[in-house]
Enzyme design. Structure first.
Site, PDB file in Angstrom:
ATOM      1  N   GLU A  55      -2.697  -7.584  -2.532  1.00 23.86           N
ATOM      2  CA  GLU A  55      -2.289  -7.768  -1.140  1.00 23.86           C
ATOM      3  C   GLU A  55      -3.522  -7.995  -0.262  1.00 23.86           C
ATOM      4  O   GLU A  55      -4.520  -7.283  -0.369  1.00 23.86           O
ATOM      5  CB  GLU A  55      -1.543  -6.516  -0.669  1.00 23.86           C
ATOM      6  CG  GLU A  55      -1.064  -6.573   0.772  1.00 23.86           C
ATOM      7  CD  GLU A  55      -0.421  -5.268   1.225  1.00 23.86           C
ATOM      8  OE1 GLU A  55       0.375  -5.296   2.172  1.00 23.86           O
ATOM      9  OE2 GLU A  55      -0.726  -4.212   0.624  1.00 23.86           O
TER      10      GLU A  55
ATOM     11  N   CYS B  97       3.602  -4.766  -1.612  1.00 24.52           N
ATOM     12  CA  CYS B  97       3.174  -3.368  -1.553  1.00 24.52           C
ATOM     13  C   CYS B  97       4.308  -2.395  -1.227  1.00 24.52           C
ATOM     14  O   CYS B  97       5.095  -2.075  -2.115  1.00 24.52           O
ATOM     15  CB  CYS B  97       2.009  -3.214  -0.587  1.00 24.52           C
ATOM     16  SG  CYS B  97       1.027  -1.717  -0.888  1.00 24.52           S
TER      17      CYS B  97
ATOM     18  N   LYS C  50       6.546  -9.542   4.668  1.00 23.85           N
ATOM     19  CA  LYS C  50       6.772  -8.182   4.172  1.00 23.85           C
ATOM     20  C   LYS C  50       7.850  -7.470   4.987  1.00 23.85           C
ATOM     21  O   LYS C  50       7.757  -7.353   6.214  1.00 23.85           O
ATOM     22  CB  LYS C  50       5.449  -7.408   4.215  1.00 23.85           C
ATOM     23  CG  LYS C  50       5.477  -6.027   3.596  1.00 23.85           C
ATOM     24  CD  LYS C  50       4.055  -5.476   3.566  1.00 23.85           C
ATOM     25  CE  LYS C  50       3.990  -4.076   2.979  1.00 23.85           C
ATOM     26  NZ  LYS C  50       2.585  -3.590   2.916  1.00 23.85           N
TER      27      LYS C  50
END
Length: 284
Positions: A43, A153, A116
């Site tokens: 990431e 993540c 995200k």
């Protein structure tokens, strides 16, 4: 041809963006030389993890997708090596900043953007202070080497994300990651829990999972975070088939056959035996 090889890259990230980009390019070339068609970087691989601290900070790192120098460099590299290369980057959209990922196909073309969905907020991981929650929904892409689903993540902790990507047709789940020590509790080491959760996603959905983490100590204003690496690839049952250590660069690779995975999933019945009529509690 339904066989594909995936590599995950583990690397340290420093303050110099150009140096990080050079390191990533070197390791991507190493993975491609070893036969990988899909290569996963950590990431925000071209930057230090700036969310250690509350703003203000490095807002100038966020740029629009069009003309983004890091994404463009990765697109050139993907085309040169004929590899699929997901690229995580801070994306500026008008006055909003997203923690985004560009899915770059093996011809260098960008298939789309994932932003995200889940953002952590806590000591050392102040992403809600930096980013806007993603507005793309979950995404899968048909690439030259198979159909890829990606979470970023904190997304990796949510079984709903993994199940949704599987239902959308993914052959493999990829999770670029930045995770390490917890400043509020020096005795807490989350690595075993972090890995087990994703191994569970693999087993529950009969799908390989790959996670690429960073390593090294990154100093913030008030404390440092030690990123613990431990990048890995599982098979469709959740068994580890490749795993890096907690320190140092690594390039891990594993090969799979999407037709075999699909057959296994049908045999187990974990998708067709679902009861969506009972799952309303998940959206209330």
């Amino acid at each position: 041809m339904t066989q594909f090889t995936v590599s995950v890259i583990q690397m340290a990230c420093v303050e110099d963006v150009a140096e990080n980009l050079s390191t990533a390019q070197r390791l991507v070339r190493e993975a491609a030389k070893a036969g990988a068609g899909i290569i996963l970087l950590p990431e925000l691989f071209a930057w230090p993890y700036h969310c250690k601290d509350m703003p203000p900070g490095k807002q100038e790192w966020a740029l629009p997708l069009e003309g983004h120098p890091v994404v463009e460099a990765m697109a050139v590299l993907a085309k040169d090596l004929s590899v699929v290369l997901p690229a995580s980057f801070p994306e500026l959209v008008e006055n909003r900043v997203y923690n985004s990922l560009a899915m770059i196909n093996a011809d260098g073309g960008i298939l789309g953007i994932y932003r995200k969905s889940h953002l952590p907020e806590g000591p050392g991981y102040h992403e809600k202070q930096w980013f806007t929650p993603g507005d793309t929904g979950f995404k899968v892409w048909q690439t030259q080497y198979g159909t890829i689903g990606v979470g970023v993540c904190w997304d990796q902790w949510f079984p709903e994300c993994a199940r949704a990507l599987t239902l959308m047709g993914a052959d493999i789940l990829l999770y670029p990651t930045a995770i390490g020590s917890e400043p509020h509790d020096p005795e807490l080491h989350t690595r075993p829990h972090w890995q087990r959760v994703m191994q569970g996603h693999a087993g529950a959905n009969i799908i390989p999972v790959a996670a690429a983490n960073r390593v090294g100590i990154e100093q913030g204003r008030d404390f440092a975070i030690t990123f613990y690496g431990s990048s890995f690839i599982t098979d469709p049952y959740g068994e580890m088939v490749a795993q890096a250590g907690e320190k140092g660069e690594s390039v891990l690779s594993a090969s799979f056959d999407s037709a075999e995975i699909e057959a296994l999933r049908k045999d187990w019945g974990l998708i067709q035996d679902r009861r969506p009529d009972l799952y309303n509690v998940l959206v209330t």
